[in-house]
Scaffold this active site. Structure first.
Site, PDB file in Angstrom:
ATOM      1  N   ASP A  58       0.814  -1.201  -0.218  1.00  0.00           N
ATOM      2  CA  ASP A  58       0.047   0.051  -0.175  1.00  0.00           C
ATOM      3  C   ASP A  58       0.974   1.322  -0.125  1.00  0.00           C
ATOM      4  OD1 ASP A  58      -1.804   1.995   0.201  1.00  0.00           O
ATOM      5  OD2 ASP A  58      -2.695   1.368   2.405  1.00  0.00           O
ATOM      6  N   TYR A 150      -7.399  15.337  -7.696  1.00  0.00           N
ATOM      7  CA  TYR A 150      -6.490  14.724  -8.720  1.00  0.00           C
ATOM      8  C   TYR A 150      -5.585  15.823  -9.429  1.00  0.00           C
ATOM      9  CZ  TYR A 150      -5.061  11.809 -12.681  1.00  0.00           C
ATOM     10  OH  TYR A 150      -4.300  10.966 -13.598  1.00  0.00           O
ATOM     11  N   LYS A 154      -1.480  15.863  -9.046  1.00  0.00           N
ATOM     12  CA  LYS A 154      -0.245  15.888 -10.348  1.00  0.00           C
ATOM     13  C   LYS A 154       0.211  16.969 -10.553  1.00  0.00           C
ATOM     14  CE  LYS A 154      -1.676  11.386 -11.548  1.00  0.00           C
ATOM     15  NZ  LYS A 154      -0.743  10.251 -11.596  1.00  0.00           N
ATOM     16  N   VAL A 183      -6.775   8.084 -20.762  1.00  0.00           N
ATOM     17  CA  VAL A 183      -6.064   6.953 -21.231  1.00  0.00           C
ATOM     18  C   VAL A 183      -7.330   5.895 -21.241  1.00  0.00           C
ATOM     19  CG1 VAL A 183      -4.529   4.948 -21.581  1.00  0.00           C
ATOM     20  CG2 VAL A 183      -3.906   7.255 -20.716  1.00  0.00           C
ATOM     21  N   THR A 185      -8.670   3.105 -19.730  1.00  0.00           N
ATOM     22  CA  THR A 185      -8.159   1.885 -18.408  1.00  0.00           C
ATOM     23  C   THR A 185      -9.442   2.304 -17.611  1.00  0.00           C
ATOM     24  OG1 THR A 185      -7.089   3.656 -17.048  1.00  0.00           O
ATOM     25  CG2 THR A 185      -5.598   2.675 -18.693  1.00  0.00           C
TER      26      THR A 185
HETATM   27  N1  LIG Z   1      -6.187   6.223 -17.251  1.00  0.00           N
HETATM   28  C1  LIG Z   1      -5.882   7.586 -17.767  1.00  0.00           C
HETATM   29  O1  LIG Z   1      -6.940   8.457 -18.446  1.00  0.00           O
HETATM   30  C2  LIG Z   1      -4.792   8.386 -17.293  1.00  0.00           C
HETATM   31  C3  LIG Z   1      -4.493   9.591 -17.784  1.00  0.00           C
HETATM   32  C4  LIG Z   1      -3.399  10.295 -17.355  1.00  0.00           C
HETATM   33  C5  LIG Z   1      -2.683   9.918 -16.451  1.00  0.00           C
HETATM   34  N2  LIG Z   1      -2.851   8.513 -15.840  1.00  0.00           N
HETATM   35  C6  LIG Z   1      -2.035   8.222 -14.696  1.00  0.00           C
HETATM   36  O2  LIG Z   1      -1.252   6.594 -15.175  1.00  0.00           O
HETATM   37  C7  LIG Z   1      -1.210   5.928 -14.127  1.00  0.00           C
HETATM   38  C8  LIG Z   1      -1.761   4.738 -14.437  1.00  0.00           C
HETATM   39  O3  LIG Z   1      -3.074   4.896 -14.479  1.00  0.00           O
HETATM   40  P1  LIG Z   1      -4.058   3.565 -14.973  1.00  0.00           P
HETATM   41  O4  LIG Z   1      -4.940   4.077 -16.146  1.00  0.00           O
HETATM   42  O5  LIG Z   1      -3.201   2.422 -15.378  1.00  0.00           O
HETATM   43  O6  LIG Z   1      -4.966   3.217 -13.857  1.00  0.00           O
HETATM   44  P2  LIG Z   1      -5.562   1.932 -13.182  1.00  0.00           P
HETATM   45  O7  LIG Z   1      -5.780   0.870 -14.416  1.00  0.00           O
HETATM   46  O8  LIG Z   1      -6.723   2.437 -12.305  1.00  0.00           O
HETATM   47  O9  LIG Z   1      -4.339   1.331 -12.391  1.00  0.00           O
HETATM   48  C9  LIG Z   1      -3.797   1.930 -11.278  1.00  0.00           C
HETATM   49  C10 LIG Z   1      -3.268   0.783 -10.459  1.00  0.00           C
HETATM   50  O10 LIG Z   1      -2.610   1.470  -9.055  1.00  0.00           O
HETATM   51  C11 LIG Z   1      -2.966   0.616  -8.011  1.00  0.00           C
HETATM   52  N3  LIG Z   1      -3.139   1.431  -6.786  1.00  0.00           N
HETATM   53  C12 LIG Z   1      -4.014   2.401  -6.361  1.00  0.00           C
HETATM   54  N4  LIG Z   1      -3.664   2.786  -4.953  1.00  0.00           N
HETATM   55  C13 LIG Z   1      -2.663   2.114  -4.767  1.00  0.00           C
HETATM   56  C14 LIG Z   1      -1.952   1.751  -3.445  1.00  0.00           C
HETATM   57  N5  LIG Z   1      -2.288   2.774  -2.570  1.00  0.00           N
HETATM   58  N6  LIG Z   1      -0.990   1.154  -3.342  1.00  0.00           N
HETATM   59  C15 LIG Z   1      -0.545   0.405  -4.384  1.00  0.00           C
HETATM   60  N7  LIG Z   1      -1.248   0.494  -5.490  1.00  0.00           N
HETATM   61  C16 LIG Z   1      -2.075   1.122  -5.765  1.00  0.00           C
HETATM   62  C17 LIG Z   1      -4.459   0.231  -8.407  1.00  0.00           C
HETATM   63  O11 LIG Z   1      -4.822  -0.761  -7.726  1.00  0.00           O
HETATM   64  P3  LIG Z   1      -6.415  -0.737  -7.163  1.00  0.00           P
HETATM   65  O12 LIG Z   1      -7.112  -1.548  -8.386  1.00  0.00           O
HETATM   66  O13 LIG Z   1      -6.465  -2.015  -6.135  1.00  0.00           O
HETATM   67  O14 LIG Z   1      -6.764   0.523  -6.905  1.00  0.00           O
HETATM   68  C18 LIG Z   1      -4.202  -0.236  -9.821  1.00  0.00           C
HETATM   69  O15 LIG Z   1      -3.715  -1.515 -10.060  1.00  0.00           O
HETATM   70  C19 LIG Z   1      -1.625   6.752 -12.795  1.00  0.00           C
HETATM   71  O16 LIG Z   1      -0.948   7.573 -12.167  1.00  0.00           O
HETATM   72  C20 LIG Z   1      -2.623   7.686 -13.451  1.00  0.00           C
HETATM   73  O17 LIG Z   1      -2.903   8.940 -12.699  1.00  0.00           O
HETATM   74  C21 LIG Z   1      -3.924   7.874 -16.358  1.00  0.00           C
END
Ligand SMILES: NC(=O)c1ccc[n+]([C@@H]2O[C@H](COP(=O)([O-])OP(=O)(O)OC[C@H]3O[C@@H](n4cnc5c(N)ncnc54)[C@H](OP(=O)(O)O)[C@@H]3O)[C@@H](O)[C@H]2O)c1
Length: 263
Positions: A58, A150, A154, A183, A185
């Site tokens: 965590d 958020y 950032k 993105v 996701t």
């Molecule tokens: N997707 C977008 O639109 C987007 C755009 C710009 C930037 N980003 C950035 O890209 C990064 C990855 O995003 P993603 O889209 O791949 O998101 P995602 O699919 O939600 O994956 C994030 C992962 O981080 C884990 N996580 C959350 N809190 C945590 C904690 N306290 N300790 C350990 N792990 C933790 C989550 O686990 P749980 O599932 O258990 O919560 C999840 O597996 C993030 O930093 C996000 O802000 C994303």
């Protein structure tokens, strides 16, 4: 930096981008320590990648970050590349935001990255080599309504990256900041996807963004903003913020209705 044989500590490895990035880094010959809070999903990702350490942790606490850093060092020795990818998001009118959620977003997105970096940095400095890759967001340069906590987290991550990059300028350590736009996701819930459609928000495929992150590491890029015209607006927001206020006003009115919906 050449990724082959490097020990890469990747957080958020079970997430939408993390699992693709983990597989790509593995295919490129990296030694991986994969971190995530989601134990089941993490085991599934790591189980498909030989020789990979799966460390459930965590990142919202100092102890959690220390334990993760210790687990990675035990698995593969000193970390060559830390990729701070784990993150969480909330899309709400700020006055309706859960106070605990505000705290958690800052803890994971900003403090988690800062604490984990602090934990691996002494070894990097001792060896005068290493890479810190912080995955931020376009929202870390253009703050968006209803993504207020958020965006703040950032913005903080971008400031942290810039300060540390300057601090380590005379060393062999590089600090990178990679900022995707939206993105596809699971981070983006159904409400966010519907709002994105209604406001014609540009969204990238995670595979595309992962390629950009890897290219940033390959080429030791300092800052990468992904997507046009968003990357152009990052500069315009610095010089002419009132113009961006006006450009976003109509979109914000549409977004508000979705921000008020229940999940
Ligand atoms: N997707 C977008 O639109 C987007 C755009 C710009 C930037 N980003 C950035 O890209 C990064 C990855 O995003 P993603 O889209 O791949 O998101 P995602 O699919 O939600 O994956 C994030 C992962 O981080 C884990 N996580 C959350 N809190 C945590 C904690 N306290 N300790 C350990 N792990 C933790 C989550 O686990 P749980 O599932 O258990 O919560 C999840 O597996 C993030 O930093 C996000 O802000 C994303």
């Amino acid at each position: 930096m050449n990724i082959r044989d490097k020990h890469i500590l990747l957080t958020g490895a079970a997430g939408g981008m993390g699992r693709i990035l983990a597989a790509e880094l593995h295919a490129r010959g990296a030694r991986l320590s994969l971190i995530d809070a989601n134990a089941e999903a993490l085991q599934q990702v790591a189980g498909e990648l030989d020789g990979t350490a799966a460390i459930v942790g965590d990142l919202s606490t100092i102890d959690g970050c220390s334990a993760v850093a210790a687990g990675a060092a035990e698995a593969h020795g000193p970390v060559d590349v830390l990729i701070n990818l784990a993150g969480m998001m909330s899309f709400r009118c700020y006055e309706e935001e859960d106070p605990a959620m505000i705290e958690r977003i800052v803890q994971v997105n900003l403090l988690g990255a800062m604490q984990l970096t602090r934990a691996v940095l002494p070894d990097m400095i001792g060896r005068n080599q290493g890479r810190i890759v912080n995955v931020g967001s376009i929202f870390g340069s253009i703050a968006f309504a209803y993504f207020t906590a958020y965006s703040a987290s950032k913005f903080g991550l971008r400031g942290f990256s810039e300060a540390l990059r300057r601090e380590l300028n005379d060393t062999g350590i590089r600090v990178m900041y990679v900022a995707p736009r939206a993105v596809k996701t699971p981070l983006n819930t159904g409400r966010i996807m519907r709002m994105g459609e209604a406001t014609k928000m540009n969204m990238d495929e995670p595979e595309y963004v992962v390629r950009k992150i890897i290219r940033a590491i390959d080429n030791d890029r300092r800052e990468v903003y992904i997507g046009f015209p968003e990357s152009l607006f990052v500069g315009i927001n610095v010089l002419l913020p009132r113009l961006v206020d006006r450009a976003l006003a109509a979109q914000n009115r549409i977004a508000r209705t979705f921000a008020r919906e229940e999940d």
